[in-house]
Design a protein around this motif. Structure first.
Motif, PDB file in Angstrom:
ATOM      1  N   LYS A  68       7.937  81.946  47.343  1.00  0.00           N
ATOM      2  CA  LYS A  68       8.367  83.226  46.705  1.00  0.00           C
ATOM      3  C   LYS A  68       7.444  84.100  46.685  1.00  0.00           C
ATOM      4  O   LYS A  68       7.913  85.433  46.829  1.00  0.00           O
ATOM      5  N   TYR A  69       6.153  83.889  46.766  1.00  0.00           N
ATOM      6  CA  TYR A  69       5.190  85.136  46.772  1.00  0.00           C
ATOM      7  C   TYR A  69       4.930  85.343  48.453  1.00  0.00           C
ATOM      8  O   TYR A  69       3.818  86.002  48.854  1.00  0.00           O
ATOM      9  N   LYS A  70       5.727  84.796  49.320  1.00  0.00           N
ATOM     10  CA  LYS A  70       5.653  84.955  50.777  1.00  0.00           C
ATOM     11  C   LYS A  70       4.074  84.731  51.363  1.00  0.00           C
ATOM     12  O   LYS A  70       3.799  85.576  52.180  1.00  0.00           O
ATOM     13  N   LEU A  71       3.583  83.767  50.821  1.00  0.00           N
ATOM     14  CA  LEU A  71       2.339  83.186  51.680  1.00  0.00           C
ATOM     15  C   LEU A  71       2.789  82.879  52.840  1.00  0.00           C
ATOM     16  O   LEU A  71       3.659  82.188  53.391  1.00  0.00           O
ATOM     17  N   SER A  72       1.849  82.931  53.908  1.00  0.00           N
ATOM     18  CA  SER A  72       1.690  82.694  55.322  1.00  0.00           C
ATOM     19  C   SER A  72       1.433  80.957  55.109  1.00  0.00           C
ATOM     20  O   SER A  72       1.034  80.374  54.238  1.00  0.00           O
ATOM     21  N   GLN A  73       1.782  80.436  56.176  1.00  0.00           N
ATOM     22  CA  GLN A  73       1.746  78.855  56.131  1.00  0.00           C
ATOM     23  C   GLN A  73       0.521  78.423  56.180  1.00  0.00           C
ATOM     24  O   GLN A  73       0.124  77.434  55.374  1.00  0.00           O
ATOM     25  N   GLU A  74      -0.436  79.133  56.699  1.00  0.00           N
ATOM     26  CA  GLU A  74      -1.871  78.879  56.496  1.00  0.00           C
ATOM     27  C   GLU A  74      -2.312  78.927  54.964  1.00  0.00           C
ATOM     28  O   GLU A  74      -3.157  78.207  54.624  1.00  0.00           O
ATOM     29  N   ALA A  75      -1.879  80.090  54.151  1.00  0.00           N
ATOM     30  CA  ALA A  75      -2.309  80.299  52.945  1.00  0.00           C
ATOM     31  C   ALA A  75      -1.779  79.162  51.981  1.00  0.00           C
ATOM     32  O   ALA A  75      -2.165  78.484  51.255  1.00  0.00           O
ATOM     33  N   GLY A  76      -0.402  78.723  52.509  1.00  0.00           N
ATOM     34  CA  GLY A  76       0.325  77.747  51.577  1.00  0.00           C
ATOM     35  C   GLY A  76      -0.161  76.429  51.887  1.00  0.00           C
ATOM     36  O   GLY A  76      -0.437  75.642  50.916  1.00  0.00           O
ATOM     37  N   ALA A  77      -0.869  76.402  52.909  1.00  0.00           N
ATOM     38  CA  ALA A  77      -1.518  75.101  53.411  1.00  0.00           C
ATOM     39  C   ALA A  77      -2.861  74.813  52.591  1.00  0.00           C
ATOM     40  O   ALA A  77      -3.144  73.473  51.874  1.00  0.00           O
ATOM     41  N   LYS A  78      -3.396  75.896  52.396  1.00  0.00           N
ATOM     42  CA  LYS A  78      -4.379  75.698  51.573  1.00  0.00           C
ATOM     43  C   LYS A  78      -4.299  75.485  49.923  1.00  0.00           C
ATOM     44  O   LYS A  78      -5.105  74.943  49.470  1.00  0.00           O
ATOM     45  N   VAL A  79      -3.195  76.251  49.604  1.00  0.00           N
ATOM     46  CA  VAL A  79      -2.871  75.951  48.195  1.00  0.00           C
ATOM     47  C   VAL A  79      -2.458  74.225  48.127  1.00  0.00           C
ATOM     48  O   VAL A  79      -2.762  73.641  47.161  1.00  0.00           O
ATOM     49  N   VAL A  80      -1.589  73.758  49.000  1.00  0.00           N
ATOM     50  CA  VAL A  80      -1.224  72.429  48.928  1.00  0.00           C
ATOM     51  C   VAL A  80      -2.544  71.693  49.178  1.00  0.00           C
ATOM     52  O   VAL A  80      -2.805  70.506  48.341  1.00  0.00           O
ATOM     53  N   GLU A  81      -3.409  71.825  50.031  1.00  0.00           N
ATOM     54  CA  GLU A  81      -4.805  71.185  50.159  1.00  0.00           C
ATOM     55  C   GLU A  81      -5.429  71.076  48.830  1.00  0.00           C
ATOM     56  O   GLU A  81      -6.338  70.142  48.632  1.00  0.00           O
ATOM     57  N   ASN A  82      -5.494  72.012  48.189  1.00  0.00           N
ATOM     58  CA  ASN A  82      -6.412  72.272  46.890  1.00  0.00           C
ATOM     59  C   ASN A  82      -5.480  71.981  45.616  1.00  0.00           C
ATOM     60  O   ASN A  82      -5.824  72.472  44.569  1.00  0.00           O
ATOM     61  N   LEU A  83      -4.315  71.441  45.640  1.00  0.00           N
ATOM     62  CA  LEU A  83      -3.479  71.296  44.546  1.00  0.00           C
ATOM     63  C   LEU A  83      -3.924  70.476  43.419  1.00  0.00           C
ATOM     64  O   LEU A  83      -3.882  71.015  42.237  1.00  0.00           O
TER      65      LEU A  83
END
Length: 91
Positions: A68-83
């Protein structure tokens, strides 16, 4: 990471919010790897196939908010990793 990307990540983290659910670290790493290698759609499919309903809902929600916030795959991966950290409120 670029400053705008970090601002978007802050919004994603805020929208994800905190809560008691703790997700399996191995699963989060697998979702992160899939997201980086194959993108959001493949990560969504993996989550649907591999998790129980509570984990599935929370990880899928985090992926949807990241998109929704158009995060790059790399930033999205960081979010998932730190969920788990994000959900604990210690981010």
């Amino acid at each position: 990471m670029k400053t705008k990307e970090m601002e978007k990540m802050d919004k994603v983290v805020e929208e994800i919010g905190t809560g008691p659910l703790c997700m399996d670290e191995a699963l989060l790493q697998e979702v992160k790897k899939t997201l980086l290698e194959k993108g959001y759609a493949a990560a969504d499919v993996l989550v649907t196939q591999r998790t129980g309903s509570d984990e599935q809902n929370e990880i899928a929600r985090a992926l949807a908010i990241s998109q929704k916030y158009k995060l790059s795959q790399e930033a999205g991966a960081k979010v998932v990793e730190n969920l788990n950290i994000i959900r604990s409120g210690k981010w």
